[in-house]
Design an enzyme around this catalytic site. Structure first.
Site, mmCIF file in Angstrom:
data_model
loop_
_atom_site.group_PDB
_atom_site.id
_atom_site.type_symbol
_atom_site.label_atom_id
_atom_site.label_comp_id
_atom_site.label_asym_id
_atom_site.label_seq_id
_atom_site.Cartn_x
_atom_site.Cartn_y
_atom_site.Cartn_z
ATOM 1 N N CYS A 1 -8.288 26.792 70.449
ATOM 2 C CA CYS A 1 -7.941 27.759 71.496
ATOM 3 C C CYS A 1 -8.261 27.184 72.882
ATOM 4 C CB CYS A 1 -8.734 29.047 71.268
ATOM 5 S SG CYS A 1 -8.518 30.262 72.585
ATOM 6 N N VAL B 1 6.699 37.027 56.875
ATOM 7 C CA VAL B 1 6.189 36.533 58.150
ATOM 8 C C VAL B 1 7.282 35.786 58.906
ATOM 9 C CG1 VAL B 1 3.835 36.385 57.243
ATOM 10 C CG2 VAL B 1 5.331 34.385 57.055
ATOM 11 N N HIS C 1 1.742 41.509 57.016
ATOM 12 C CA HIS C 1 1.074 40.209 56.852
ATOM 13 C C HIS C 1 1.249 39.330 58.086
ATOM 14 C CE1 HIS C 1 1.065 40.666 52.168
ATOM 15 N NE2 HIS C 1 0.126 41.374 52.767
ATOM 16 N N GLN D 1 6.316 42.423 54.046
ATOM 17 C CA GLN D 1 5.221 41.471 53.787
ATOM 18 C C GLN D 1 5.582 40.111 54.349
ATOM 19 O OE1 GLN D 1 3.621 42.104 49.458
ATOM 20 N NE2 GLN D 1 5.752 42.707 49.487
ATOM 21 N N CYS E 1 -11.274 29.731 74.559
ATOM 22 C CA CYS E 1 -12.664 29.816 74.099
ATOM 23 C C CYS E 1 -13.053 28.681 73.147
ATOM 24 C CB CYS E 1 -12.918 31.159 73.423
ATOM 25 S SG CYS E 1 -12.151 31.306 71.797
ATOM 26 N N THR F 1 14.953 34.952 50.260
ATOM 27 C CA THR F 1 15.286 33.720 49.513
ATOM 28 C C THR F 1 16.743 33.320 49.722
ATOM 29 O OG1 THR F 1 15.726 34.996 47.499
ATOM 30 C CG2 THR F 1 13.528 34.036 47.709
ATOM 31 N N SER G 1 7.414 41.129 44.292
ATOM 32 C CA SER G 1 6.830 41.157 42.945
ATOM 33 C C SER G 1 5.820 42.292 42.828
ATOM 34 C CB SER G 1 6.132 39.829 42.652
ATOM 35 O OG SER G 1 5.028 39.658 43.527
HETATM 36 P P1 NAD Z 1 6.605 37.167 45.697
HETATM 37 O O1 NAD Z 1 6.976 35.731 45.791
HETATM 38 O O2 NAD Z 1 5.354 37.538 44.982
HETATM 39 O O3 NAD Z 1 7.787 37.965 44.969
HETATM 40 C C1 NAD Z 1 9.112 37.849 45.360
HETATM 41 C C2 NAD Z 1 9.953 38.656 44.397
HETATM 42 O O4 NAD Z 1 11.286 38.637 44.873
HETATM 43 C C3 NAD Z 1 9.949 38.074 42.979
HETATM 44 O O5 NAD Z 1 9.638 39.110 42.065
HETATM 45 C C4 NAD Z 1 11.387 37.579 42.781
HETATM 46 O O6 NAD Z 1 11.876 37.804 41.491
HETATM 47 C C5 NAD Z 1 12.154 38.418 43.777
HETATM 48 N N1 NAD Z 1 13.325 37.775 44.337
HETATM 49 C C6 NAD Z 1 13.468 36.479 44.708
HETATM 50 N N2 NAD Z 1 14.691 36.277 45.240
HETATM 51 C C7 NAD Z 1 15.331 37.483 45.180
HETATM 52 C C8 NAD Z 1 16.617 37.916 45.577
HETATM 53 N N3 NAD Z 1 17.497 37.080 46.133
HETATM 54 N N4 NAD Z 1 16.960 39.219 45.380
HETATM 55 C C9 NAD Z 1 16.069 40.087 44.797
HETATM 56 N N5 NAD Z 1 14.839 39.715 44.415
HETATM 57 C C10 NAD Z 1 14.468 38.442 44.612
HETATM 58 O O7 NAD Z 1 6.642 37.740 47.161
HETATM 59 P P2 NAD Z 1 5.977 39.031 47.795
HETATM 60 O O8 NAD Z 1 6.011 40.168 46.831
HETATM 61 O O9 NAD Z 1 6.581 39.192 49.119
HETATM 62 O O10 NAD Z 1 4.443 38.653 47.984
HETATM 63 C C11 NAD Z 1 3.982 37.389 48.273
HETATM 64 C C12 NAD Z 1 3.578 37.081 49.695
HETATM 65 O O11 NAD Z 1 4.424 36.036 50.076
HETATM 66 C C13 NAD Z 1 3.777 38.081 50.764
HETATM 67 O O12 NAD Z 1 2.550 38.347 51.300
HETATM 68 C C14 NAD Z 1 4.595 37.374 51.847
HETATM 69 O O13 NAD Z 1 3.916 37.496 53.076
HETATM 70 C C15 NAD Z 1 4.548 35.955 51.477
HETATM 71 N N6 NAD Z 1 5.744 35.115 51.699
HETATM 72 C C16 NAD Z 1 6.590 35.385 52.733
HETATM 73 C C17 NAD Z 1 7.722 34.602 52.906
HETATM 74 C C18 NAD Z 1 8.627 34.911 54.064
HETATM 75 O O14 NAD Z 1 8.162 35.372 55.096
HETATM 76 N N7 NAD Z 1 9.929 34.682 53.932
HETATM 77 C C19 NAD Z 1 8.019 33.579 52.023
HETATM 78 C C20 NAD Z 1 7.119 33.330 50.969
HETATM 79 C C21 NAD Z 1 5.979 34.117 50.818
#
Ligand code: NAD
Length: 278
Positions: free
Chosen positions: A179, A120, A136, A118, A182, A45, A221
Protein backbone atom coordinates in the site's frame (compact mmCIF):
# COMPACT_ATOMS: atom_id res chain seq x y z
CA UNK A 1 -31.78 -9.91 -26.40
CA UNK A 2 -28.32 -11.11 -27.42
CA UNK A 3 -27.29 -13.19 -30.41
CA UNK A 4 -28.99 -16.53 -30.37
CA UNK A 5 -26.45 -19.01 -28.94
CA UNK A 6 -28.53 -21.96 -30.14
CA UNK A 7 -26.54 -21.96 -33.39
CA UNK A 8 -24.02 -24.00 -31.50
CA UNK A 9 -24.95 -27.68 -31.85
CA UNK A 10 -23.42 -28.67 -28.53
CA UNK A 11 -25.41 -26.01 -26.72
CA UNK A 12 -28.56 -27.00 -28.60
CA UNK A 13 -28.24 -30.58 -27.33
CA UNK A 14 -27.86 -29.19 -23.86
CA UNK A 15 -30.93 -27.00 -24.29
CA UNK A 16 -33.07 -29.96 -25.32
CA UNK A 17 -32.13 -31.78 -22.16
CA UNK A 18 -34.72 -30.28 -19.91
CA UNK A 19 -37.54 -28.66 -21.89
CA UNK A 20 -40.30 -29.16 -19.28
CA UNK A 21 -38.17 -27.61 -16.56
CA UNK A 22 -37.42 -24.58 -18.77
CA UNK A 23 -41.16 -24.04 -19.20
CA UNK A 24 -41.58 -24.24 -15.41
CA UNK A 25 -38.78 -21.68 -14.97
CA UNK A 26 -40.41 -19.37 -17.53
CA UNK A 27 -43.72 -19.66 -15.66
CA UNK A 28 -42.06 -18.83 -12.36
CA UNK A 29 -40.35 -15.80 -13.90
CA UNK A 30 -43.58 -14.83 -15.68
CA UNK A 31 -45.69 -14.67 -12.53
CA UNK A 32 -43.04 -12.91 -10.41
CA UNK A 33 -42.45 -9.16 -10.14
CA UNK A 34 -39.51 -8.99 -7.74
CA UNK A 35 -37.13 -11.69 -8.89
CA UNK A 36 -33.70 -11.82 -7.27
CA UNK A 37 -31.00 -13.75 -9.12
CA UNK A 38 -28.22 -15.50 -7.23
CA UNK A 39 -25.32 -16.40 -9.50
CA UNK A 40 -22.05 -18.31 -9.28
CA UNK A 41 -19.08 -19.10 -11.47
CA UNK A 42 -21.27 -21.20 -13.81
CA UNK A 43 -22.96 -18.09 -15.21
CA UNK A 44 -19.57 -16.96 -16.55
CA UNK A 45 -18.11 -20.21 -17.94
CA UNK A 46 -19.72 -19.50 -21.32
CA UNK A 47 -17.84 -16.19 -21.28
CA UNK A 48 -14.65 -18.25 -21.15
CA UNK A 49 -13.96 -17.95 -17.40
CA UNK A 50 -13.44 -21.36 -15.77
CA UNK A 51 -15.37 -22.17 -12.61
CA UNK A 52 -13.76 -23.76 -9.55
CA UNK A 53 -15.01 -27.30 -9.40
CA UNK A 54 -15.72 -28.52 -12.95
CA UNK A 55 -13.25 -30.76 -14.79
CA UNK A 56 -11.75 -27.70 -16.55
CA UNK A 57 -11.98 -25.67 -13.34
CA UNK A 58 -9.40 -23.47 -11.67
CA UNK A 59 -8.77 -26.08 -8.98
CA UNK A 60 -7.31 -28.44 -11.58
CA UNK A 61 -4.39 -25.97 -11.96
CA UNK A 62 -4.09 -24.25 -8.58
CA UNK A 63 -4.07 -25.77 -5.12
CA UNK A 64 -6.83 -24.02 -3.11
CA UNK A 65 -5.05 -24.93 0.13
CA UNK A 66 -2.37 -22.41 -0.86
CA UNK A 67 -4.83 -19.62 -1.54
CA UNK A 68 -6.34 -18.96 1.89
CA UNK A 69 -6.32 -15.51 3.48
CA UNK A 70 -3.84 -16.60 6.15
CA UNK A 71 -1.45 -18.07 3.56
CA UNK A 72 -1.69 -14.86 1.53
CA UNK A 73 -0.75 -12.79 4.55
CA UNK A 74 2.07 -15.14 5.54
CA UNK A 75 3.78 -15.82 2.21
CA UNK A 76 5.19 -13.66 -0.59
CA UNK A 77 5.13 -16.78 -2.80
CA UNK A 78 1.38 -17.12 -2.32
CA UNK A 79 0.94 -13.43 -3.13
CA UNK A 80 2.94 -13.94 -6.34
CA UNK A 81 0.68 -16.87 -7.21
CA UNK A 82 -2.37 -14.69 -6.53
CA UNK A 83 -1.17 -11.97 -8.92
CA UNK A 84 -0.37 -14.60 -11.57
CA UNK A 85 -3.93 -15.96 -11.29
CA UNK A 86 -5.34 -12.45 -11.57
CA UNK A 87 -3.31 -11.74 -14.71
CA UNK A 88 -4.53 -14.99 -16.31
CA UNK A 89 -8.10 -14.08 -15.37
CA UNK A 90 -8.01 -10.68 -17.07
CA UNK A 91 -5.95 -11.91 -20.05
CA UNK A 92 -9.02 -13.95 -21.00
CA UNK A 93 -10.80 -10.70 -21.92
CA UNK A 94 -14.20 -12.09 -20.91
CA UNK A 95 -17.37 -10.40 -22.11
CA UNK A 96 -20.92 -10.92 -20.78
CA UNK A 97 -22.76 -13.86 -22.31
CA UNK A 98 -26.45 -14.38 -23.00
CA UNK A 99 -27.15 -15.43 -19.40
CA UNK A 100 -25.74 -12.18 -17.97
CA UNK A 101 -27.79 -10.25 -20.53
CA UNK A 102 -30.96 -12.17 -19.63
CA UNK A 103 -30.47 -11.32 -15.94
CA UNK A 104 -30.08 -7.64 -16.87
CA UNK A 105 -33.12 -7.77 -19.18
CA UNK A 106 -35.35 -8.82 -16.27
CA UNK A 107 -34.22 -5.79 -14.24
CA UNK A 108 -34.59 -3.42 -17.20
CA UNK A 109 -38.14 -4.72 -17.66
CA UNK A 110 -38.91 -3.86 -14.02
CA UNK A 111 -39.32 -7.51 -13.07
CA UNK A 112 -36.16 -8.08 -11.04
CA UNK A 113 -34.77 -6.32 -7.97
CA UNK A 114 -31.23 -7.25 -8.99
CA UNK A 115 -28.57 -9.90 -8.73
CA UNK A 116 -26.50 -11.24 -5.86
CA UNK A 117 -23.35 -12.78 -7.28
CA UNK A 118 -20.49 -14.84 -5.90
CA UNK A 119 -18.50 -13.86 -8.97
CA UNK A 120 -15.67 -11.38 -8.92
CA UNK A 121 -15.55 -10.79 -12.69
CA UNK A 122 -17.82 -7.72 -13.00
CA UNK A 123 -19.70 -9.22 -15.96
CA UNK A 124 -23.20 -8.56 -14.57
CA UNK A 125 -22.39 -4.84 -14.48
CA UNK A 126 -20.94 -5.01 -17.99
CA UNK A 127 -24.19 -6.66 -19.12
CA UNK A 128 -26.25 -3.71 -17.85
CA UNK A 129 -27.42 -4.94 -14.44
CA UNK A 130 -27.74 -1.93 -12.11
CA UNK A 131 -28.25 -3.58 -8.74
CA UNK A 132 -25.38 -6.02 -8.32
CA UNK A 133 -24.33 -7.25 -4.87
CA UNK A 134 -20.86 -8.80 -5.16
CA UNK A 135 -20.73 -10.84 -1.96
CA UNK A 136 -17.22 -12.11 -2.73
CA UNK A 137 -15.98 -8.71 -3.85
CA UNK A 138 -14.45 -7.73 -7.18
CA UNK A 139 -11.23 -8.71 -8.93
CA UNK A 140 -11.25 -5.38 -10.75
CA UNK A 141 -9.99 -3.52 -7.71
CA UNK A 142 -7.33 -3.99 -5.10
CA UNK A 143 -7.50 -2.95 -1.48
CA UNK A 144 -5.17 -2.45 1.48
CA UNK A 145 -5.26 -5.32 3.99
CA UNK A 146 -3.15 -3.53 6.60
CA UNK A 147 0.29 -4.26 7.97
CA UNK A 148 -0.71 -7.22 10.15
CA UNK A 149 -4.17 -8.55 9.25
CA UNK A 150 -5.18 -11.61 11.24
CA UNK A 151 -8.06 -14.03 11.85
CA UNK A 152 -9.36 -13.47 8.32
CA UNK A 153 -10.05 -9.79 8.93
CA UNK A 154 -8.46 -7.00 6.88
CA UNK A 155 -7.19 -4.11 8.99
CA UNK A 156 -6.28 -1.84 6.09
CA UNK A 157 -6.15 1.95 5.90
CA UNK A 158 -8.99 2.09 3.34
CA UNK A 159 -6.75 2.68 0.31
CA UNK A 160 -8.03 1.09 -2.88
CA UNK A 161 -7.22 1.27 -6.59
CA UNK A 162 -7.95 -0.45 -9.89
CA UNK A 163 -6.23 -3.82 -10.44
CA UNK A 164 -4.08 -2.10 -13.10
CA UNK A 165 -2.18 -0.38 -10.26
CA UNK A 166 -0.84 -3.75 -9.12
CA UNK A 167 -0.12 -4.96 -12.65
CA UNK A 168 1.91 -1.79 -13.35
CA UNK A 169 3.98 -2.32 -10.18
CA UNK A 170 4.56 -5.97 -11.05
CA UNK A 171 5.56 -5.01 -14.62
CA UNK A 172 8.04 -2.51 -13.20
CA UNK A 173 9.71 -5.34 -11.26
CA UNK A 174 8.05 -4.94 -7.86
CA UNK A 175 7.30 -8.56 -7.04
CA UNK A 176 5.19 -7.85 -3.95
CA UNK A 177 3.37 -4.49 -4.14
CA UNK A 178 2.42 -2.80 -0.87
CA UNK A 179 0.00 0.00 0.00
CA UNK A 180 1.42 3.41 -0.98
CA UNK A 181 -0.31 5.07 2.00
CA UNK A 182 0.41 2.84 5.01
CA UNK A 183 2.79 0.16 3.69
CA UNK A 184 0.27 -2.62 4.35
CA UNK A 185 -0.29 -5.69 2.21
CA UNK A 186 -2.51 -5.28 -0.83
CA UNK A 187 -4.78 -7.89 -2.40
CA UNK A 188 -7.51 -7.91 -5.00
CA UNK A 189 -10.76 -6.76 -3.40
CA UNK A 190 -12.07 -10.32 -3.36
CA UNK A 191 -12.96 -12.58 -0.45
CA UNK A 192 -10.41 -15.38 -0.10
CA UNK A 193 -11.02 -18.66 1.69
CA UNK A 194 -10.78 -17.97 5.40
CA UNK A 195 -11.57 -14.26 4.96
CA UNK A 196 -14.61 -12.66 6.57
CA UNK A 197 -17.36 -11.52 4.20
CA UNK A 198 -18.09 -7.82 3.94
CA UNK A 199 -20.92 -7.10 6.39
CA UNK A 200 -22.36 -4.33 4.22
CA UNK A 201 -22.56 -6.59 1.15
CA UNK A 202 -24.22 -9.32 3.20
CA UNK A 203 -26.75 -6.83 4.58
CA UNK A 204 -27.59 -5.63 1.05
CA UNK A 205 -27.99 -9.24 -0.09
CA UNK A 206 -30.29 -10.00 2.85
CA UNK A 207 -32.37 -6.90 2.10
CA UNK A 208 -32.81 -7.90 -1.55
CA UNK A 209 -33.82 -11.43 -0.61
CA UNK A 210 -36.26 -10.17 2.03
CA UNK A 211 -38.07 -8.21 -0.69
CA UNK A 212 -37.97 -10.97 -3.34
CA UNK A 213 -41.06 -12.78 -4.59
CA UNK A 214 -38.85 -15.34 -6.39
CA UNK A 215 -35.21 -16.39 -6.24
CA UNK A 216 -33.41 -17.88 -9.22
CA UNK A 217 -30.00 -19.49 -8.69
CA UNK A 218 -27.85 -19.69 -11.83
CA UNK A 219 -24.55 -21.55 -12.16
CA UNK A 220 -23.62 -22.25 -8.57
CA UNK A 221 -22.64 -25.54 -6.94
CA UNK A 222 -24.09 -24.05 -3.71
CA UNK A 223 -21.18 -25.52 -1.81
CA UNK A 224 -19.44 -22.30 -0.74
CA UNK A 225 -20.74 -21.04 2.61
CA UNK A 226 -21.92 -18.68 3.98
CA UNK A 227 -22.92 -17.47 0.47
CA UNK A 228 -24.90 -20.63 -0.36
CA UNK A 229 -26.94 -20.10 2.80
CA UNK A 230 -28.61 -17.03 1.25
CA UNK A 231 -30.83 -18.87 -1.29
CA UNK A 232 -31.21 -21.75 1.17
CA UNK A 233 -32.75 -19.40 3.76
CA UNK A 234 -35.06 -17.85 1.15
CA UNK A 235 -36.29 -21.33 0.16
CA UNK A 236 -36.81 -22.23 3.84
CA UNK A 237 -38.97 -19.09 4.25
CA UNK A 238 -41.20 -20.32 1.43
CA UNK A 239 -40.04 -17.90 -1.27
CA UNK A 240 -40.54 -19.63 -4.66
CA UNK A 241 -37.09 -20.70 -5.85
CA UNK A 242 -35.53 -22.15 -9.00
CA UNK A 243 -32.04 -23.50 -9.71
CA UNK A 244 -30.48 -23.55 -13.20
CA UNK A 245 -27.19 -25.43 -13.11
CA UNK A 246 -25.29 -27.97 -15.17
CA UNK A 247 -25.32 -30.48 -12.33
CA UNK A 248 -27.46 -31.20 -9.25
CA UNK A 249 -26.93 -29.10 -6.11
CA UNK A 250 -27.55 -29.85 -2.42
CA UNK A 251 -30.56 -27.47 -2.50
CA UNK A 252 -32.41 -29.14 -5.38
CA UNK A 253 -34.87 -31.01 -3.15
CA UNK A 254 -35.90 -27.78 -1.41
CA UNK A 255 -36.81 -25.64 -4.43
CA UNK A 256 -39.78 -25.45 -6.79
CA UNK A 257 -37.97 -25.75 -10.14
CA UNK A 258 -34.67 -27.41 -11.08
CA UNK A 259 -33.31 -26.92 -14.60
CA UNK A 260 -30.23 -28.91 -15.59
CA UNK A 261 -28.27 -27.38 -18.46
CA UNK A 262 -26.53 -24.39 -19.95
CA UNK A 263 -27.17 -20.99 -18.40
CA UNK A 264 -26.41 -19.07 -21.61
CA UNK A 265 -28.90 -21.16 -23.61
CA UNK A 266 -31.71 -21.86 -21.17
CA UNK A 267 -31.96 -18.67 -19.10
CA UNK A 268 -32.44 -16.35 -22.15
CA UNK A 269 -35.12 -18.71 -23.42
CA UNK A 270 -37.01 -18.68 -20.10
CA UNK A 271 -36.65 -14.89 -19.73
CA UNK A 272 -37.84 -14.28 -23.30
CA UNK A 273 -40.94 -16.39 -22.66
CA UNK A 274 -41.57 -14.67 -19.31
CA UNK A 275 -41.29 -11.18 -20.80
CA UNK A 276 -42.94 -11.68 -24.20
CA UNK A 277 -45.03 -14.82 -23.83
CA UNK A 278 -43.24 -16.30 -26.86
P1 NAD B 1 -18.48 -23.52 -8.42
O1 NAD B 1 -17.31 -23.67 -9.32
O2 NAD B 1 -18.45 -24.18 -7.09
O3 NAD B 1 -19.78 -24.08 -9.16
C1 NAD B 1 -20.13 -23.69 -10.45
C2 NAD B 1 -21.35 -24.49 -10.86
O4 NAD B 1 -21.77 -24.00 -12.12
C3 NAD B 1 -21.06 -25.98 -11.01
O5 NAD B 1 -22.02 -26.71 -10.27
C4 NAD B 1 -21.20 -26.24 -12.51
O6 NAD B 1 -21.81 -27.46 -12.81
C5 NAD B 1 -22.09 -25.10 -12.94
N1 NAD B 1 -21.88 -24.64 -14.30
C6 NAD B 1 -20.70 -24.50 -14.95
N2 NAD B 1 -20.90 -23.99 -16.18
C7 NAD B 1 -22.25 -23.83 -16.30
C8 NAD B 1 -23.08 -23.34 -17.34
N3 NAD B 1 -22.58 -22.92 -18.50
N4 NAD B 1 -24.43 -23.30 -17.14
C9 NAD B 1 -24.96 -23.74 -15.96
N5 NAD B 1 -24.21 -24.20 -14.95
C10 NAD B 1 -22.88 -24.23 -15.11
O7 NAD B 1 -18.77 -21.98 -8.31
P2 NAD B 1 -19.57 -21.14 -7.23
O8 NAD B 1 -20.78 -21.90 -6.77
O9 NAD B 1 -19.74 -19.80 -7.79
O10 NAD B 1 -18.60 -21.05 -5.97
C11 NAD B 1 -17.23 -20.99 -6.05
C12 NAD B 1 -16.56 -19.65 -5.87
O11 NAD B 1 -15.88 -19.44 -7.07
C13 NAD B 1 -17.36 -18.42 -5.72
O12 NAD B 1 -17.04 -17.87 -4.52
C14 NAD B 1 -16.86 -17.47 -6.81
O13 NAD B 1 -16.50 -16.25 -6.20
C15 NAD B 1 -15.62 -18.08 -7.29
N6 NAD B 1 -15.29 -17.98 -8.73
C16 NAD B 1 -15.69 -16.90 -9.46
C17 NAD B 1 -15.39 -16.85 -10.81
C18 NAD B 1 -15.83 -15.64 -11.59
O14 NAD B 1 -15.90 -14.55 -11.03
N7 NAD B 1 -16.16 -15.79 -12.87
C19 NAD B 1 -14.73 -17.89 -11.44
C20 NAD B 1 -14.33 -18.99 -10.65
C21 NAD B 1 -14.62 -19.02 -9.29
Amino acid sequence: MPDDPEDDDALLDDALLDEGAVVALAELLGRSRRVVFFTGAGVSTESGLPDFRSSEGIWTRYDPRRLTFEQYVASADVRALHWRMRREFFALGARPNAAHLAVAAMETAGRSLGVITQNVDGLHTDAGSLTVVEIHGTARRITCLGVAPHDGVATGCGWSAGIEWAFERLDAGGADPHCPVCGGLVKSATISFGQALDADALARADALLAAADAVVVVGSSLQVYPAAGLPARAAARGVPCAILNREPTPLDDDVDVVVLGSAAVLLPRAVRTALTGV
